[in-house]
Scaffold this motif. Structure first.
Motif, PDB file in Angstrom:
ATOM      1  N   ASN A 140      35.143  60.622  38.499  1.00 26.31           N
ATOM      2  CA  ASN A 140      35.206  59.168  38.343  1.00 26.31           C
ATOM      3  C   ASN A 140      35.438  58.527  39.713  1.00 26.31           C
ATOM      4  O   ASN A 140      35.412  59.210  40.738  1.00 26.31           O
ATOM      5  CB  ASN A 140      36.294  58.772  37.332  1.00 26.31           C
ATOM      6  N   ASN A 141      35.672  57.235  39.756  1.00 27.24           N
ATOM      7  CA  ASN A 141      35.791  56.517  41.025  1.00 27.24           C
ATOM      8  C   ASN A 141      37.191  56.549  41.633  1.00 27.24           C
ATOM      9  O   ASN A 141      37.403  55.978  42.696  1.00 27.24           O
ATOM     10  CB  ASN A 141      35.371  55.052  40.837  1.00 27.24           C
ATOM     11  N   TYR A 142      38.156  57.185  40.950  1.00 27.06           N
ATOM     12  CA  TYR A 142      39.530  57.174  41.438  1.00 27.06           C
ATOM     13  C   TYR A 142      39.773  58.378  42.354  1.00 27.06           C
ATOM     14  O   TYR A 142      40.601  59.234  42.091  1.00 27.06           O
ATOM     15  CB  TYR A 142      40.504  57.164  40.270  1.00 27.06           C
ATOM     16  N   TRP A 162      40.009  49.002  48.748  1.00 27.82           N
ATOM     17  CA  TRP A 162      38.900  49.930  48.497  1.00 27.82           C
ATOM     18  C   TRP A 162      38.382  50.459  49.828  1.00 27.82           C
ATOM     19  O   TRP A 162      38.155  49.714  50.757  1.00 27.82           O
ATOM     20  CB  TRP A 162      37.770  49.209  47.758  1.00 27.82           C
ATOM     21  N   ASN A 192      35.723  53.688  51.694  1.00 29.56           N
ATOM     22  CA  ASN A 192      34.649  54.640  51.472  1.00 29.56           C
ATOM     23  C   ASN A 192      34.665  55.689  52.569  1.00 29.56           C
ATOM     24  O   ASN A 192      34.364  55.405  53.701  1.00 29.56           O
ATOM     25  CB  ASN A 192      33.295  53.912  51.467  1.00 29.56           C
ATOM     26  N   CYS A 205      33.301  59.643  49.210  1.00 30.99           N
ATOM     27  CA  CYS A 205      34.582  59.663  48.513  1.00 30.99           C
ATOM     28  C   CYS A 205      35.167  58.260  48.447  1.00 30.99           C
ATOM     29  O   CYS A 205      35.505  57.671  49.465  1.00 30.99           O
ATOM     30  CB  CYS A 205      35.552  60.583  49.247  1.00 30.99           C
ATOM     31  N   TRP A 206      35.301  57.712  47.267  1.00 32.55           N
ATOM     32  CA  TRP A 206      35.798  56.346  47.096  1.00 32.55           C
ATOM     33  C   TRP A 206      37.276  56.347  46.763  1.00 32.55           C
ATOM     34  O   TRP A 206      37.789  57.273  46.153  1.00 32.55           O
ATOM     35  CB  TRP A 206      35.032  55.635  45.985  1.00 32.55           C
ATOM     36  N   ASN A 231      40.740  54.265  45.115  1.00 33.94           N
ATOM     37  CA  ASN A 231      41.291  53.240  44.246  1.00 33.94           C
ATOM     38  C   ASN A 231      42.676  53.709  43.844  1.00 33.94           C
ATOM     39  O   ASN A 231      43.129  54.765  44.264  1.00 33.94           O
ATOM     40  CB  ASN A 231      40.393  53.042  43.017  1.00 33.94           C
TER      41      ASN A 231
END
Length: 209
Positions: A119-121, A136, A138, A142-143, A145
């Motif tokens: 997921n985005n976490y 946020w 990048n 790898c993002w 949050n």
């Protein structure tokens, strides 16, 4: 006069050619710089050729091996391991874990190993205390949050600013396996390859660069 015009035309042609050559060189140099990881990135700490051994857990036998780690982006690398009767290339996401750098599958390889997508976490480099979901960031693929997600049970530890702890808590179940990583201070790498046949076993690479 005709000779002077011809001479002037030749000079102009040389000047134009020289300008084109300089622009081409600058363009090439910029592209080469883009292929080189910035200092103090995860990839810059681990890329290179590691020389060591590949040991089978089935036979307890070792053979000489090399692992070539090349850049994809600042937190993503390609790893090519070559030994006697063994040749494997794979892509790995890098995660900072204090002084170590851990690795995990990405994309379809991640899904094949763990049965779900990331997921985005997720973030790759450690965050300073106080970092929030408003920041946020990048890091390659790898993002970042806030640390919240389906896998957040704190079983992997409570230091949510540590990238590897966050990854384990947000992207994995408790019994998910991981297969190695890097120690940049020692210029070393350990990685386990899963060999699936009639009896599953590992080929374990250990090497230094």
């Amino acid at each position: 006069m005709k000779r002077n015009k011809l001479f002037t035309g030749m000079k102009n042609t040389k000047v134009i050619f020289l300008m084109v050559a300089v622009v081409g060189f600058l363009f090439y140099s910029c592209n080469k710089e883009e292929e080189t990881p910035l200092d103090n990135t995860l990839a810059s700490s681990v890329i290179g050729t590691y020389t060591g051994t590949l040991k089978s857990t089935a036979t307890n036998q070792s053979s000489p091996a090399t692992l070539n780690v090349t850049l994809i982006n600042d937190s993503l690398v390609s790893m090519h391991c070559l030994s006697y009767n063994f040749d494997s290339t794979f892509t790995m996401q890098l995660y900072q874990n204090y002084d170590s750098i851990m690795v995990c599958y990405t994309g379809q390889d991640f899904f094949a190993e763990y049965g779900h997508n990331r997921n985005n976490y997720d973030f790759c480099t450690n965050r300073q205390s106080g970092w929030t979901n408003n920041a946020w960031m990048n890091d390659g693929n790898c993002w970042g949050n806030m640390n919240q997600g389906w896998g957040n049970s704190n079983w992997a530890g409570t230091d949510q600013w540590n990238a590897w702890t966050n990854h384990m808590n947000t992207q994995h179940n408790q019994n998910d396996n991981h297969f190695g990583g890097f120690n940049p201070k020692m210029n070393s790498c350990i990685f386990k390859f899963t060999i699936q046949n009639n009896s599953n076993y590992f080929e374990v690479f250990e090497g230094v660069k």
